[in-house]
Design a protein around this motif. Structure first.
Motif, PDB file in Angstrom:
ATOM      1  N   TYR A  46       8.542 -10.817  -1.623  1.00 33.96           N
ATOM      2  CA  TYR A  46       7.769  -9.678  -2.027  1.00 33.96           C
ATOM      3  C   TYR A  46       7.208  -8.795  -0.809  1.00 33.96           C
ATOM      4  O   TYR A  46       6.796  -9.462  -0.049  1.00 33.96           O
ATOM      5  N   SER A  49       2.016  -7.190  -3.509  1.00 29.53           N
ATOM      6  CA  SER A  49       1.570  -8.378  -4.810  1.00 29.53           C
ATOM      7  C   SER A  49       1.673  -7.504  -5.971  1.00 29.53           C
ATOM      8  O   SER A  49       1.651  -6.028  -5.952  1.00 29.53           O
ATOM      9  N   ASN A  50       1.635  -7.681  -7.116  1.00 24.65           N
ATOM     10  CA  ASN A  50       1.785  -7.066  -8.368  1.00 24.65           C
ATOM     11  C   ASN A  50       0.246  -7.742  -8.832  1.00 24.65           C
ATOM     12  O   ASN A  50       0.397  -7.538 -10.370  1.00 24.65           O
ATOM     13  N   GLY A  73       3.382 -15.031  -0.725  1.00 25.42           N
ATOM     14  CA  GLY A  73       3.969 -13.957  -1.367  1.00 25.42           C
ATOM     15  C   GLY A  73       4.406 -12.990  -0.421  1.00 25.42           C
ATOM     16  O   GLY A  73       5.042 -13.128   0.508  1.00 25.42           O
ATOM     17  N   GLY A  74       3.700 -11.620  -0.515  1.00 31.26           N
ATOM     18  CA  GLY A  74       3.911 -10.630   0.438  1.00 31.26           C
ATOM     19  C   GLY A  74       2.890 -10.574   1.620  1.00 31.26           C
ATOM     20  O   GLY A  74       2.847  -9.687   2.380  1.00 31.26           O
ATOM     21  N   ARG A 170       6.422  -2.317  -4.768  1.00 31.01           N
ATOM     22  CA  ARG A 170       5.737  -1.538  -5.867  1.00 31.01           C
ATOM     23  C   ARG A 170       5.219  -0.416  -5.573  1.00 31.01           C
ATOM     24  O   ARG A 170       4.099  -0.140  -4.865  1.00 31.01           O
TER      25      ARG A 170
END
Length: 287
Positions: A46, A49-50, A73-74, A170
């Motif tokens: 990633y 983050s989402n 994660g990222g 994103r």
């Protein structure tokens, strides 16, 4: 000093198709056959983050002077934890590429990149099979690892040409750091984070009994292989919580309904409607 890892581009490339995409697939059959995404040691990482990390950090009543274990994660959560004053943060991830993204982000912050330029660089990495075609990609990545003489990582990246090792970016700015969070992360960032290259199943054995005030699992349990393994992981990691510590076990509960319903049926877990978060709170020992 950053730790060294045994990375192998020949092994990593086996997980990528000729056009550079990774062999990730859904395998949901039923609750007991849950396979989730088949992430691996060299899955794409990633970039952002989402999750509403800002609200989650505020929700657990500020991590200032606390110790934490967080999924990489990222790299957003460890950076935000550092910016919020956590005194020590260990990070883990199944994919080494998550570690690379975190390092690139830290490099840009240390070089005082304006926030917009920081996100522009990340956007340029999104799904890009060739890191070497522009400044915003290769020069920043190269400088990240040249500064620490990580020739092994640079050689690995060279040998991964044509592979999309960084996932989608994103665009929704609700997932970005605010100006104050970005500046706080820049000013409070440690020289390095202790990164643990591990999947969820091996993690309890890899942290060797260390204790934390906060364990942040994001939504990783949603990819576990069955209910039994979910409970096994939680039970093992609960012993790594300090008295009165908290384990965030799911932060997209409305989307991970099977997991959240499962955990909410256990009296050890609580559910916060504001942050859509399922968590486990360690009971303080009797004084």
């Amino acid at each position: 000093m950053w730790a060294k890892y045994n990375i192998d581009a020949n092994v990593a490339r086996r997980g990528y198709r000729p056009l550079g995409t990774h062999f990730i697939y859904w395998g949901f059959v039923g609750l007991d056959d849950w396979q989730g995404y088949q992430f691996s040691k060299y899955s794409p990482s990633y970039l952002i983050s989402n999750e509403m990390l800002s609200e989650i950090v505020k929700w657990w009543a500020c991590p200032e002077n606390k110790t934490a274990l967080a999924v990489c994660g990222g790299g957003d959560m460890p950076l935000m934890l550092a910016g919020a004053g956590a005194k020590n943060v260990d990070v883990f991830d199944i994919s080494i590429h998550a570690y690379f993204v975190m390092r690139v982000k830290m490099h840009m912050m240390k070089k005082d990149f304006p926030k917009q330029k920081y996100y522009d660089v990340l956007e340029s990495l999104s799904g890009c099979p060739c890191l070497f075609s522009s400044y915003s990609r290769w020069d920043v990545v190269r400088d990240t690892f040249s500064d620490n003489n990580d020739s092994d990582i640079l050689n690995y990246l060279e040998n991964m040409r044509g592979c999309n090792i960084f996932g989608a970016y994103r665009m929704n700015k609700m997932f970005f750091m605010s100006d104050s969070e970005y500046n706080a992360a820049k000013s409070c960032m440690p020289k390095y984070f202790n990164f643990i290259w591990s999947d969820l199943y091996e993690l309890p054995g890899r942290i060797n009994g260390k204790k934390y005030d906060v364990i942040y699992l994001s939504n990783v349990l949603g990819y576990a292989n069955g209910v039994g393994q979910i409970y096994n992981i939680i039970n093992k990691l609960s012993s790594n919580l300090n008295d009165d510590g908290i384990m965030i076990v799911d932060t997209l509960a409305s989307k991970n309904k099977i997991i959240s319903d499962l955990l909410k049926s256990d009296k050890r877990f609580k559910y916060d409607f504001c942050c859509d978060t399922v968590y486990m709170h360690a009971q303080p020992k009797a004084r």
